[in-house]
Structures are given as structure tokens and as C-alpha cells.
Design an enzyme around this catalytic site. Structure first.
Site, PDB file in Angstrom:
ATOM      1  N   ARG A 170       0.808  -1.102  -0.060  1.00  0.00           N
ATOM      2  CA  ARG A 170       0.098   0.011  -0.044  1.00  0.00           C
ATOM      3  C   ARG A 170       0.950   1.274   0.085  1.00  0.00           C
ATOM      4  NH1 ARG A 170      -2.380  -3.591  -1.516  1.00  0.00           N
ATOM      5  NH2 ARG A 170      -4.280  -4.508  -0.729  1.00  0.00           N
ATOM      6  N   SER A 220     -11.602  -1.178   2.533  1.00  0.00           N
ATOM      7  CA  SER A 220     -10.819  -1.528   3.627  1.00  0.00           C
ATOM      8  C   SER A 220     -10.263  -0.276   4.454  1.00  0.00           C
ATOM      9  CB  SER A 220      -9.782  -2.357   3.266  1.00  0.00           C
ATOM     10  OG  SER A 220      -9.146  -3.308   4.253  1.00  0.00           O
ATOM     11  N   GLU A 290      -5.172   1.915   6.425  1.00  0.00           N
ATOM     12  CA  GLU A 290      -4.962   1.974   4.980  1.00  0.00           C
ATOM     13  C   GLU A 290      -5.749   3.083   4.339  1.00  0.00           C
ATOM     14  OE1 GLU A 290      -6.473  -0.921   1.427  1.00  0.00           O
ATOM     15  OE2 GLU A 290      -5.271  -2.086   3.026  1.00  0.00           O
TER      16      GLU A 290
END
Length: 297
Positions: A170, A220, A290
């Protein structure tokens, strides 16, 4: 040239616009200025104008994995969704930053190209996918990206290859440099079109079954800690269904926070902090977000 002059010349620049209109959570305060450049030239001009007027510059992509605080964003916010061209050339797909990664994935699949199947249900933009090395179902952007062309904050156009972008979980180099992704080139492999599309449709059916797509959400929320899965940790801590204001830990997938109606960004942030505090106390694990959190505190 200043923003007002660019506006007079037909560049789409608006003032004091609620960003909740664009975020997937349907929350967020106002942008002082909001621009929708239609091409690279307009993007260059608005970046130059922001610099000249000493305005902070924020690019928010498709605003899918994003929380914008309720006080909004000062300066100029740029949304690149008008720059959305996708072309297929042999075994390569070139997509502008504002193109949806879903559309890019299907452009590849419909051309019998394999490698982007994992992105068939990711709701973000191509620029956002490069920015955060977006991934799902075992695939990541870094696995098939050949290069990305960017506009630096100093107005220079550069092309980075895959290695230059320093991809990790990420993360990519552009998070550090502040460069604005203009387009991305994906190097794919020839495959059987029907098999590729079947796999994409299967992944989308799986996503629909597992994820709370019926409510606004930012996807998410937390990064997966090494050796753990976030959803089960949240369930074991008794937090599934926990609600603050209009924001709720999804009953369908505990790794998601959904807007059950009337949620504010503050509700989201308070619930995120509550989850982090609870998990830290129970399991000794620090959950990292995230989702990207931006805007005035």
C-alpha cells in the site's frame, strides 16, 4: 495565470464545494477551490496557478479509499476524473490517471489480456492505484505496472519505471514526492478472453458476497498486520456492529466501516480511533490505517 483567469478561459474551477459529493463515504467538508482539468495542459496550468497564488494543492483521485475531515481542505483540490482515456496497444494498456481501475481491468480483459483481473472490483482511479499500490485477491498494481508518467509539483513531467516507484504494501514513491500521476502503462500477457472475464466476474461476485457494497464506505480501513487478519481481530474484540454517530463497523465485513445514514467524517475518525485503542489494549497490536485521511483538523 491565476485560477480566476483559468476559470474565465473555460477550465472547470469551482469554489466552496462540499467534498461529500465525491467521497465514497459521502462525508467530508468543503474545498476552497475545486478543479476538474480535462487534459494535461489544464492540469499543468492549475498546478502553476496554485503555486503562484501560494495555495496548498491536494489531488484526491476517485476519492474511494479516502476520508476528508469535516473542516474540509484549504487551497486547491484537483479531481482527475475527466482525464480518463484508456487505450490498448498490443499487450499493453495505457490509462490516464482519472480512469477507473475497474474500467482499465475490463478494457484489458475484453482485449484478451491477463494480469489486471485482481482489479476488476477495486473502485479507485488508476492514479490512486499507483499512488497506494492498490491490490486485492493476491494481486497488486506493482505486479503489472510497467511505468507511470507524473507531473511534479515544480511542473516537470517525468516517467518512472516500476523499480523507480519503490512499491511496497500500500505504498509507492509518489506518496513521498507529491508527484501527480498523469497516466500509467500496464504490461500484460495474452490469454483466453473468456477465461479472463470469467475470473473477473468470479472475483466481483465474491466481493459482492463478502463486502458491504450496499452502504457508502471507504473500503478496507486498516492495513493487515503481519500474521493477522483485521476482520477476525475486530470480531473477537466484540466490535462488529459498533456504531458512533452514523458510522458503523460493518456487520457483513468487520474490516469495513459503513455510513448507515448521516455519518460525518468525525464519526468515522472517532470509530477508527476507538477500534485502534481497543485492539492495542486487547492484542498489543497497533492497527495502521490503509484509508488516507486528509483535511483541516
Amino acid at each position: 495565470m491565476k485560477l480566476e483567469e483559468l476559470k474565465a478561459q473555460g477550465v472547470d474551477i469551482q469554489e466552496h464545494i462540499p467534498l461529500s459529493r465525491y467521497t465514497f463515504t459521502k462525508t467530508g467538508g468543503k474545498a476552497q477551490y475545486l478543479a476538474f482539468p480535462k487534459n494535461v495542459l489544464e492540469l499543468e496550468e492549475v498546478v502553476k496557478a496554485a503555486k503562484e497564488e501560494q495555495l496548498p494543492l491536494t489531488v484526491i483521485g476517485n476519492a474511494s479509499n479516502l476520508i476528508i475531515r469535516d473542516k474540509g481542505i484549504k487551497g486547491l483540490v484537483v479531481i482527475l476524473t475527466e482525464m480518463n482515456e484508456i487505450t490498448v496497444d498490443g499487450d499493453k494498456v495505457v490509462a490516464q490517471a482519472g480512469a477507473k481501475i475497474i474500467d482499465t481491468s475490463f478494457a484489458a480483459g475484453n482485449s484478451g489480456l491477463s494480469g489486471l483481473e485482481f482489479a476488476a472490483g477495486i473502485p479507485g482511479s488508476v492514479g490512486g492505484a499507483v499512488f497506494m499500490n492498490a491490490g486485492a485477491y493476491g494481486g497488486e498494481t506493482k505486479d503489472c505496472l510497467e511505468s507511470a508518467t507524473v507531473l511534479t509539483r515544480n511542473g516537470e513531467i517525468k516517467t518512472y519505471n516500476n523499480a523507480d516507484l519503490k512499491f511496497s504494501y500500500r505504498h509507492s514513491l509518489v506518496q513521498e514526492t507529491g508527484d501527480i500521476v498523469i497516466k500509467a502503462t500496464f504490461a500484460l500477457k495474452k490469454g483466453d478472453k473468456s477465461e479472463i472475464l470469467d475470473q473477473m466476474n468470479y472475483l466481483n461476485a465474491l466481493r459482492k458476497y463478502k463486502q458491504p457494497l450496499e452502504y457508502p464506505s471507504c473500503g478496507s480501513v486498516f492495513k493487515r498486520p503481519t500474521g493477522h487478519f483485521v476482520g477476525p481481530m475486530i470480531i473477537e474484540a466484540g466490535l462488529q456492529g459498533k456504531q458512533i454517530g452514523g458510522a458503523q463497523v460493518s456487520m457483513k465485513h468487520a474490516g469495513f466501516i459503513v455510513n448507515k445514514g448521516g455519518a460525518t467524517a468525525t464519526d468515522y475518525l472517532n470509530l477508527i480511533h476507538y477500534i485502534q485503542k481497543t485492539i492495542k489494549e486487547k492484542d498489543g497490536i497497533s492497527l495502521e490505517t490503509e484509508v488516507r485521511i486528509i483535511g483541516e483538523e
